[in-house]
Write an enzyme that holds these catalytic residues in place. Structure first.
Site, PDB file in Angstrom:
ATOM      1  N   SER A 183       0.861  -1.197   0.000  1.00  0.00           N
ATOM      2  CA  SER A 183       0.000   0.000   0.000  1.00  0.00           C
ATOM      3  C   SER A 183       0.890   1.237   0.000  1.00  0.00           C
ATOM      4  CB  SER A 183      -0.876   0.018   1.251  1.00  0.00           C
ATOM      5  OG  SER A 183      -1.403   1.306   1.479  1.00  0.00           O
ATOM      6  N   TYR A 196      -2.231  -0.835  10.246  1.00  0.00           N
ATOM      7  CA  TYR A 196      -2.312  -1.243   8.832  1.00  0.00           C
ATOM      8  C   TYR A 196      -1.053  -0.828   8.073  1.00  0.00           C
ATOM      9  CZ  TYR A 196      -4.024  -1.141   3.955  1.00  0.00           C
ATOM     10  OH  TYR A 196      -4.186  -1.317   2.594  1.00  0.00           O
TER      11      TYR A 196
HETATM   12  P1  NAD Z   1     -11.656  -5.782  -0.984  1.00  0.00           P
HETATM   13  O1  NAD Z   1     -12.524  -5.620   0.186  1.00  0.00           O
HETATM   14  O2  NAD Z   1     -12.286  -5.922  -2.300  1.00  0.00           O
HETATM   15  O3  NAD Z   1     -10.674  -6.986  -0.819  1.00  0.00           O
HETATM   16  C1  NAD Z   1     -10.216  -7.467   0.412  1.00  0.00           C
HETATM   17  C2  NAD Z   1     -10.320  -8.960   0.324  1.00  0.00           C
HETATM   18  O4  NAD Z   1      -9.754  -9.530   1.486  1.00  0.00           O
HETATM   19  C3  NAD Z   1     -11.763  -9.424   0.250  1.00  0.00           C
HETATM   20  O5  NAD Z   1     -11.932 -10.101  -0.945  1.00  0.00           O
HETATM   21  C4  NAD Z   1     -11.920 -10.365   1.397  1.00  0.00           C
HETATM   22  O6  NAD Z   1     -12.536 -11.544   0.979  1.00  0.00           O
HETATM   23  C5  NAD Z   1     -10.513 -10.654   1.794  1.00  0.00           C
HETATM   24  N1  NAD Z   1     -10.433 -10.918   3.214  1.00  0.00           N
HETATM   25  C6  NAD Z   1     -10.647 -10.062   4.224  1.00  0.00           C
HETATM   26  N2  NAD Z   1     -10.470 -10.703   5.394  1.00  0.00           N
HETATM   27  C7  NAD Z   1     -10.140 -11.976   5.078  1.00  0.00           C
HETATM   28  C8  NAD Z   1      -9.810 -13.134   5.824  1.00  0.00           C
HETATM   29  N3  NAD Z   1      -9.748 -13.100   7.156  1.00  0.00           N
HETATM   30  N4  NAD Z   1      -9.561 -14.277   5.153  1.00  0.00           N
HETATM   31  C9  NAD Z   1      -9.619 -14.317   3.830  1.00  0.00           C
HETATM   32  N5  NAD Z   1      -9.856 -13.251   3.059  1.00  0.00           N
HETATM   33  C10 NAD Z   1     -10.128 -12.117   3.691  1.00  0.00           C
HETATM   34  O7  NAD Z   1     -10.655  -4.538  -0.941  1.00  0.00           O
HETATM   35  P2  NAD Z   1      -9.355  -4.191  -1.780  1.00  0.00           P
HETATM   36  O8  NAD Z   1      -9.178  -2.739  -1.549  1.00  0.00           O
HETATM   37  O9  NAD Z   1      -9.401  -4.723  -3.141  1.00  0.00           O
HETATM   38  O10 NAD Z   1      -8.222  -4.922  -0.942  1.00  0.00           O
HETATM   39  C11 NAD Z   1      -7.271  -5.783  -1.524  1.00  0.00           C
HETATM   40  C12 NAD Z   1      -5.902  -5.436  -1.015  1.00  0.00           C
HETATM   41  O11 NAD Z   1      -5.549  -4.139  -1.477  1.00  0.00           O
HETATM   42  C13 NAD Z   1      -5.749  -5.399   0.502  1.00  0.00           C
HETATM   43  O12 NAD Z   1      -4.559  -6.038   0.876  1.00  0.00           O
HETATM   44  C14 NAD Z   1      -5.671  -3.921   0.799  1.00  0.00           C
HETATM   45  O13 NAD Z   1      -4.952  -3.658   1.979  1.00  0.00           O
HETATM   46  C15 NAD Z   1      -4.936  -3.429  -0.431  1.00  0.00           C
HETATM   47  N6  NAD Z   1      -5.036  -1.991  -0.689  1.00  0.00           N
HETATM   48  C16 NAD Z   1      -6.237  -1.406  -0.914  1.00  0.00           C
HETATM   49  C17 NAD Z   1      -6.291  -0.045  -1.151  1.00  0.00           C
HETATM   50  C18 NAD Z   1      -7.598   0.661  -1.401  1.00  0.00           C
HETATM   51  O14 NAD Z   1      -7.623   1.911  -1.377  1.00  0.00           O
HETATM   52  N7  NAD Z   1      -8.671  -0.041  -1.652  1.00  0.00           N
HETATM   53  C19 NAD Z   1      -5.117   0.711  -1.178  1.00  0.00           C
HETATM   54  C20 NAD Z   1      -3.894   0.077  -0.948  1.00  0.00           C
HETATM   55  C21 NAD Z   1      -3.869  -1.286  -0.704  1.00  0.00           C
END
Ligand code: NAD
Length: 291
Positions: A183, A196
């Site tokens: 991130s 985080y």
């Molecule tokens: P999202 O909610 O679509 O995806 C998160 C996923 O994590 C979900 O599909 C969920 O099923 C899974 N998850 C959560 N808890 C879990 C558990 N205990 N066991 C198994 N799976 C679990 O959101 P996203 O933003 O696409 O997140 C994906 C990644 O991107 C994450 O690692 C997040 O930290 C990272 N990220 C997101 C952003 C943003 O702004 N959205 C920015 C930087 C990094």
């Protein structure tokens, strides 16, 4: 243009969701596919395991991979079955590739072992591992971060990567690729996401160390460090007023869409990135990153 203080309102209709969030209930729904990632054969015959592949960045990555000839297995929390079924139906109907659904908590080591075994039993191989599942619990001060929250955040965002890689390694051959989701907060910090951002810093260091450890096996390990991206994670964990303006303070004054992040994973998974390991890509709308 409507404003909320100095911030632009981008998502006026999105209501706060219950964690972990549902993509099919987002307004507007995140963009997970478009014509900029074309159909091709860059990953033809390969198999990818993508944690958190039911929604958001993981879903768009699953779609991009299947457009390039890859079969995928996606992990998700059991409460997100609707998103997972929609993702499965989309890639199978549009791109004719298989999508194995793996419900379960990847923060548990035995779940990760079973998931990897199911993938290998089902497809007969594993070529690409995307460690993408993650979460956050925004808090205004370190005093509000309970030890339980701290452990939960590290277990999912960091420990799960160790568990998945340990389980997958016996099956990964020369040419395999591991991609971890970091991130932008790993680099610039975040006052409201102390735990985080610390996990994401760990993901960057883990990526660099694992790359060094696996270079002789010819397994590449890289990471993607997105900036703000419109996904269920945001709709389910930010405050209502933050959801409405989410991404408006990025240099591009908007959040990214998952499809705009997926190309990084596709590139790193493909042979086009054959001389790249231990590196991090930064799809973040223009924020300059040092380190
Ligand atoms: P999202 O909610 O679509 O995806 C998160 C996923 O994590 C979900 O599909 C969920 O099923 C899974 N998850 C959560 N808890 C879990 C558990 N205990 N066991 C198994 N799976 C679990 O959101 P996203 O933003 O696409 O997140 C994906 C990644 O991107 C994450 O690692 C997040 O930290 C990272 N990220 C997101 C952003 C943003 O702004 N959205 C920015 C930087 C990094």
């Amino acid at each position: 243009m409507k404003k909320n203080g100095s911030k632009r309102i981008i998502h006026p209709k999105q209501k706060k969701q219950v964690k972990p969030g549902q993509e099919h209930n987002m307004v507007p729904e995140p963009v997970f596919d478009n014509g900029f990632i074309e159909r091709g054969s860059q990953l033809k015959g390969k198999v990818a395991l993508i944690s958190g592949g039911d929604s958001g960045i993981g879903k768009a990555t699953a779609v991009a991979f299947t457009k390039q000839g890859c079969d995928v297995a996606i992990t998700y929390l059991p409460g997100e079955k609707t998103d997972a079924l929609q993702t499965q139906a989309y890639v199978e109907e549009h791109y004719g590739k298989r999508c194995l659904l793996l419900p379960g908590d990847v923060a548990k080591e035995n779940t990760c072992v079973k998931m990897v075994e199911r993938v290998v039993k089902h497809f007969g191989r594993l070529d690409i591992l995307v460690n993408n599942a993650g979460t956050h619990y925004p808090k205004d001060s370190i005093a509000e971060i309970s030890s339980r929250q701290l452990v939960k955040t590290f277990e999912l965002n960091v420990f799960s990567m160790f568990y998945m890689v340990k389980a997958a390694l016996p099956y990964l051959k020369a040419g395999a690729s591991i991609i971890n989701t970091a991130s932008v907060t790993a680099y610039r910090g975040s006052a409201h996401l102390l735990d985080y951002s610390a996990t994401k810093g760990a993901v960057v260091s883990f990526t660099r160390s694992l790359a060094a450890s696996l270079v002789e096996k010819k397994i590449r390990v890289n990471a993607v460090a997105p900036g703000p991206v419109w996904t269920p994670l945001i709709a389910s964990s930010m405050k209502p007023e933050q959801i409405k303006t989410f991404g408006s303070d990025s240099p591009m004054k908007r959040p990214g869409q998952p499809v705009e992040i997926a190309g990084c994973y596709l590139f790193l998974a493909s042979e086009a990135a054959s001389f790249i390991t231990g590196q991090v890509l930064h799809p973040n709308g223009g924020e300059i990153i040092n380190g």
